[in-house]
Design a protein around this motif. Structure first.
Motif, short mmCIF file in Angstrom:
data_model
loop_
_atom_site.label_atom_id
_atom_site.label_comp_id
_atom_site.label_asym_id
_atom_site.label_seq_id
_atom_site.Cartn_x
_atom_site.Cartn_y
_atom_site.Cartn_z
N THR A 169 0.81 -1.22 0.00
CA THR A 169 0.00 0.00 0.00
C THR A 169 0.84 1.27 0.00
O THR A 169 0.30 2.36 -0.01
CB THR A 169 -0.92 0.02 1.22
N ASP A 170 2.18 1.14 0.05
CA ASP A 170 2.99 2.34 0.08
C ASP A 170 3.18 2.94 -1.31
O ASP A 170 3.78 4.00 -1.43
CB ASP A 170 4.35 2.04 0.71
N ASP A 171 2.68 2.29 -2.34
CA ASP A 171 2.80 2.82 -3.68
C ASP A 171 1.47 2.68 -4.41
O ASP A 171 1.08 1.58 -4.79
CB ASP A 171 3.89 2.06 -4.46
N PRO A 172 0.73 3.78 -4.59
CA PRO A 172 -0.58 3.68 -5.23
C PRO A 172 -0.50 3.24 -6.68
O PRO A 172 -1.53 2.87 -7.26
CB PRO A 172 -1.13 5.11 -5.12
N ASN A 173 0.69 3.24 -7.27
CA ASN A 173 0.83 2.71 -8.63
C ASN A 173 0.58 1.21 -8.68
O ASN A 173 0.23 0.68 -9.73
CB ASN A 173 2.24 3.00 -9.16
N HIS A 174 0.79 0.52 -7.57
CA HIS A 174 0.78 -0.94 -7.58
C HIS A 174 -0.31 -1.56 -6.73
O HIS A 174 -0.37 -2.78 -6.62
CB HIS A 174 2.14 -1.46 -7.09
N HIS A 175 -1.17 -0.75 -6.12
CA HIS A 175 -2.16 -1.32 -5.22
C HIS A 175 -3.41 -1.78 -5.97
O HIS A 175 -3.99 -1.03 -6.75
CB HIS A 175 -2.57 -0.31 -4.15
N TYR A 176 -3.78 -3.03 -5.72
CA TYR A 176 -5.00 -3.59 -6.30
C TYR A 176 -6.12 -3.53 -5.27
O TYR A 176 -5.96 -3.96 -4.13
CB TYR A 176 -4.79 -5.05 -6.71
N PHE A 177 -7.27 -3.01 -5.68
CA PHE A 177 -8.44 -2.95 -4.82
C PHE A 177 -9.41 -4.09 -5.12
O PHE A 177 -10.12 -4.56 -4.23
CB PHE A 177 -9.18 -1.62 -5.03
N ILE A 178 -9.44 -4.52 -6.37
CA ILE A 178 -10.34 -5.58 -6.82
C ILE A 178 -9.48 -6.63 -7.53
O ILE A 178 -8.59 -6.29 -8.31
CB ILE A 178 -11.41 -5.02 -7.78
N ALA A 179 -9.73 -7.89 -7.25
CA ALA A 179 -8.92 -8.96 -7.81
C ALA A 179 -8.95 -8.94 -9.34
O ALA A 179 -9.99 -8.69 -9.96
CB ALA A 179 -9.41 -10.32 -7.30
N VAL A 180 -7.80 -9.18 -9.93
CA VAL A 180 -7.67 -9.22 -11.39
C VAL A 180 -8.14 -10.59 -11.89
O VAL A 180 -7.85 -11.62 -11.29
CB VAL A 180 -6.21 -8.97 -11.80
N GLU A 181 -8.87 -10.58 -13.00
CA GLU A 181 -9.38 -11.83 -13.55
C GLU A 181 -8.25 -12.65 -14.19
O GLU A 181 -7.20 -12.11 -14.53
CB GLU A 181 -10.45 -11.57 -14.61
N PRO A 182 -8.48 -13.96 -14.37
CA PRO A 182 -7.51 -14.80 -15.09
C PRO A 182 -7.35 -14.29 -16.52
O PRO A 182 -8.23 -13.56 -17.02
CB PRO A 182 -8.17 -16.18 -15.05
N PRO A 183 -6.28 -14.67 -17.21
CA PRO A 183 -5.26 -15.63 -16.75
C PRO A 183 -4.16 -14.94 -15.95
O PRO A 183 -3.78 -13.82 -16.25
CB PRO A 183 -4.71 -16.18 -18.06
N GLN A 184 -3.69 -15.63 -14.93
CA GLN A 184 -2.54 -15.20 -14.16
C GLN A 184 -1.70 -16.43 -13.81
O GLN A 184 -2.24 -17.53 -13.69
CB GLN A 184 -2.96 -14.50 -12.87
N LYS A 185 -0.42 -16.21 -13.63
CA LYS A 185 0.46 -17.30 -13.26
C LYS A 185 0.20 -17.70 -11.82
O LYS A 185 0.17 -16.86 -10.93
CB LYS A 185 1.92 -16.90 -13.44
N ASP A 186 0.01 -19.01 -11.59
CA ASP A 186 -0.24 -19.50 -10.23
C ASP A 186 1.06 -19.54 -9.43
O ASP A 186 2.17 -19.59 -9.99
CB ASP A 186 -0.86 -20.90 -10.27
N LEU A 187 0.90 -19.52 -8.10
CA LEU A 187 2.06 -19.70 -7.23
C LEU A 187 2.74 -21.04 -7.54
O LEU A 187 2.08 -22.05 -7.82
CB LEU A 187 1.62 -19.68 -5.77
N GLU A 188 4.06 -21.02 -7.46
CA GLU A 188 4.85 -22.22 -7.76
C GLU A 188 5.52 -22.71 -6.48
O GLU A 188 6.50 -22.14 -6.02
CB GLU A 188 5.89 -21.90 -8.83
N ILE A 189 4.97 -23.76 -5.89
CA ILE A 189 5.48 -24.32 -4.64
C ILE A 189 5.89 -25.76 -4.88
O ILE A 189 5.12 -26.56 -5.44
CB ILE A 189 4.43 -24.23 -3.52
N TRP A 190 7.10 -26.10 -4.43
CA TRP A 190 7.64 -27.45 -4.61
C TRP A 190 7.93 -28.07 -3.25
O TRP A 190 8.43 -27.41 -2.34
CB TRP A 190 8.94 -27.40 -5.42
N ARG A 191 7.60 -29.36 -3.14
CA ARG A 191 7.85 -30.13 -1.91
C ARG A 191 8.90 -31.20 -2.20
O ARG A 191 8.85 -31.89 -3.22
CB ARG A 191 6.56 -30.77 -1.43
N ARG A 192 9.87 -31.33 -1.29
CA ARG A 192 10.95 -32.31 -1.49
C ARG A 192 10.40 -33.73 -1.41
O ARG A 192 9.62 -34.07 -0.52
CB ARG A 192 12.02 -32.11 -0.42
N ARG A 193 10.80 -34.55 -2.37
CA ARG A 193 10.35 -35.95 -2.39
C ARG A 193 10.99 -36.73 -1.24
O ARG A 193 12.13 -36.45 -0.84
CB ARG A 193 10.73 -36.62 -3.71
N GLU A 194 10.30 -37.68 -0.75
CA GLU A 194 10.87 -38.55 0.29
C GLU A 194 12.01 -39.36 -0.32
O GLU A 194 11.90 -39.92 -1.40
CB GLU A 194 9.80 -39.49 0.83
#
Length: 552
Positions: A524-549
């Motif tokens: 919120t410290d930069d009004p150039n970058h603050h989103y008030f309403i969620a942006v519709e798709p398409p967007q890149k999803d979070l990329e989370i990896w879990r170490r294999r056993e």
């Protein structure tokens, strides 16, 4: 619209307005403005979790509650966004990069309300609320114009960039309040009375320990602006004592404590023209619309050409505010990093300038004044549309037409977010790892490491902007982010180098997380970058990896 000027040179100060009997009674107009401001600043204050910079302060504040001092290491995790330049390891990891006031304010919030986002932000939102009151108080006390005071308070309250920085657990709102405090003392009789002089010193000291860059950008520029606009207010002996005390008791100890000299190497003269251009765009987009600035330049052309100063005290202060804003931008253009937050403390002065224009227009055409007030308080049309037509709008590439960088009703966007909520990326990250990461495990996060450090207990969190990942680390979890970051020397951050070296196909499995990978979340410290309403798709999803056993 009339304009009264006086010849250049010392001008006798106008006598202060006589106190009104009504001024000692409850001002219902002010009360209504403060109630509105309190709602906009405090409602759903913990709706979004801390983003990276807020979480930096929050992690240090947690350590203050334990040790009494802001240490960067809690025995498991290190707080750093400057590749571990912020502290000396041999000195016990004591934080030395930035002033401590915001850390202790947030620690006070945690001590009273617990370790959550709302409690950590309350002291800062309170400072923003007091700033609204102080702007009203300064205006009515020194210029005796209740209508002007109410207009200024209303325009500050409805300024969405001010509301955004006021709801953030950083130095922005306290710094803004201390600027108003100091200016109020300056307009008082500090030349003869001791209390206003001490108040000016206290304001300077508090501003320095809120953020020394704000102090360095405000103190000399305010002094220069006052010399040009208020030459008759100078008492050189008292001013000399004030400057000497500030240097000896505030600046010198602060320079040693915060190691300010170690950051001087970041200066780059090649960035100055671009910084000035972008600050000018930010000023016109979010603070002082270009048509208003053009009008003020025309109105005060005699001051620029011949040094003629307005006789009306309110207009004289408006001129002072304008000169101070210009000088501040010129100073900040020299600072290598450029952020809107560095000019946020000027927002009350911009609100006063806008209120001055509405008040003067009222004397000429009431209908025009009402229309101007509506445009300034309810829309950003005067700010955005002229910039678009002139093709100098500072719009980021990720702009959405429901952001402040497009023609909108800003307060409607802001209230929509407060009431309806927002799917913040940091909430998704913290929620996922709270549910899945176990004590004793290690997470390497390319960004967003500090919100995780604050929220998780017993989990080692590496990465972000801390610098190279230690050798031999085999993380249990890896959080990859879509934005590739480089450090101040334009080299790839060590965390991305580390994750690029991992064999994901062999050692890790990707965990589906259907949540957009926004860059900052609650920035919120930069009004150039603050989103008030969620942006519709398409967007890149979070990329989370879990170490294999059994992975090597």
């Amino acid at each position: 619209m009339t304009h009264t000027s006086t010849p250049a040179g010392p001008v006798p100060a106008a006598p202060p307005a006589a106190p009104e009997a009504a001024g000692r009674r409850l001002d219902w107009g002010l009360a209504a403005v403060l109630v509105l401001a309190a709602f906009l600043l405090f409602y759903n204050l913990g709706q979004r979790p801390f983003w990276q910079d807020e979480a930096e302060t929050a992690c240090l504040a947690k350590n203050v509650l334990v040790h009494g001092l802001p240490y960067s290491f809690d025995g498991l995790n290190v707080v750093s966004q400057e590749e571990e330049r912020e502290f000396d390891k041999v000195g016990g990891y004591l934080w030395r990069w930035s002033p401590w006031m915001q850390i202790y304010l947030q620690a006070a919030g945690f001590a009273v309300g617990g370790l959550d986002a709302a409690a950590g932000r309350v002291p800062f939102a309170l400072a923003a609320l007091v700033a609204v009151y102080w702007l009203y108080r300064l205006t009515r006390r020194h210029f005796g114009d209740r209508d002007l005071a109410l207009l200024a308070a209303i325009l500050l309250t409805t300024c969405v960039p001010f509301l955004l920085i006021g709801r953030q657990a950083r130095y922005y709102a306290p710094g803004t309040l201390f600027v108003l405090w100091t200016l109020d003392a300056f307009l008082s009789d500090w030349q003869r009375k001791t209390l206003p002089l001490l108040a000016m010193f206290a304001g300077m000291a508090l501003l320095f320990h809120a953020n020394y860059l704000l102090f360095l950008s405000f103190a000399p520029t305010a002094l220069a602006a006052a010399f040009l606009v208020y030459p008759e207010k100078f008492h050189w002996k008292r001013l000399g004592w004030l400057v000497a005390a500030t240097i000896a008791l505030v600046m010198v100890p602060g320079i040693l404590l915060y190691r300010i000299g170690s950051q001087s190497g970041m200066f780059d003269v090649l960035l100055v023209p671009e910084n000035l251009m972008l600050y000018f765009a930010d000023l016109c987009m979010f603070c002082l619309p270009l048509p208003v600035s053009v009008y003020l330049v025309w109105r005060w052309r005699r001051f620029a050409l011949r040094g003629e100063r307005p006789a009306d005290p309110a207009e004289r202060f408006a001129l002072f505010a304008a000169v101070l804003i210009v000088f501040s931008l010129l100073f900040l253009g020299l600072v290598p990093q450029r952020f809107f937050r560095y000019i946020a403390h000027l927002l009350p002065l911009c609100a006063f300038l806008l209120a001055f224009c509405v008040r003067r227009l009222w004397n000429f055409s009431r209908l025009s004044a009402v229309l101007l007030f509506f445009l300034l308080a309810a829309t950003n049309w005067l700010a955005v549309y002229p910039m678009e037509r002139l093709k100098i709008v500072n719009r980021p590439w990720q702009n959405d037409f429901r952001m402040l960088t497009s023609n909108n009703f800003p307060l409607k966007l802001f209230v929509t977010e407060l009431v309806c909520g927002y799917p913040d990326v940091n909430a998704a990250i913290v929620g996922f790892f709270t549910a899945n990461a176990k004590p004793g495990q290690t997470i390497v996060a390319e960004y967003g490491d500090l919100p995780l450090q604050f929220a998780l207990s017993g989990v080692r969190v590496l990465g972000g902007l801390q610098g190279p990942v230690p050798e031999g680390v085999k993380p249990d979890w890896v959080l990859r982010r879509r934005v590739v970051r480089v450090n101040r020397d334009r080299f790839l951050f060590g965390t991305r180098e580390f994750t690029d070296s991992l064999n994901f196909e062999r050692d890790y499995e990707r965990v589906p997380v259907p949540f957009p990978d926004e860059t900052f979340g609650n920035r919120t410290d930069d009004p150039n970058h603050h989103y008030f309403i969620a942006v519709e798709p398409p967007q890149k999803d979070l990329e989370i990896w879990r170490r294999r056993e059994g992975a090597s």
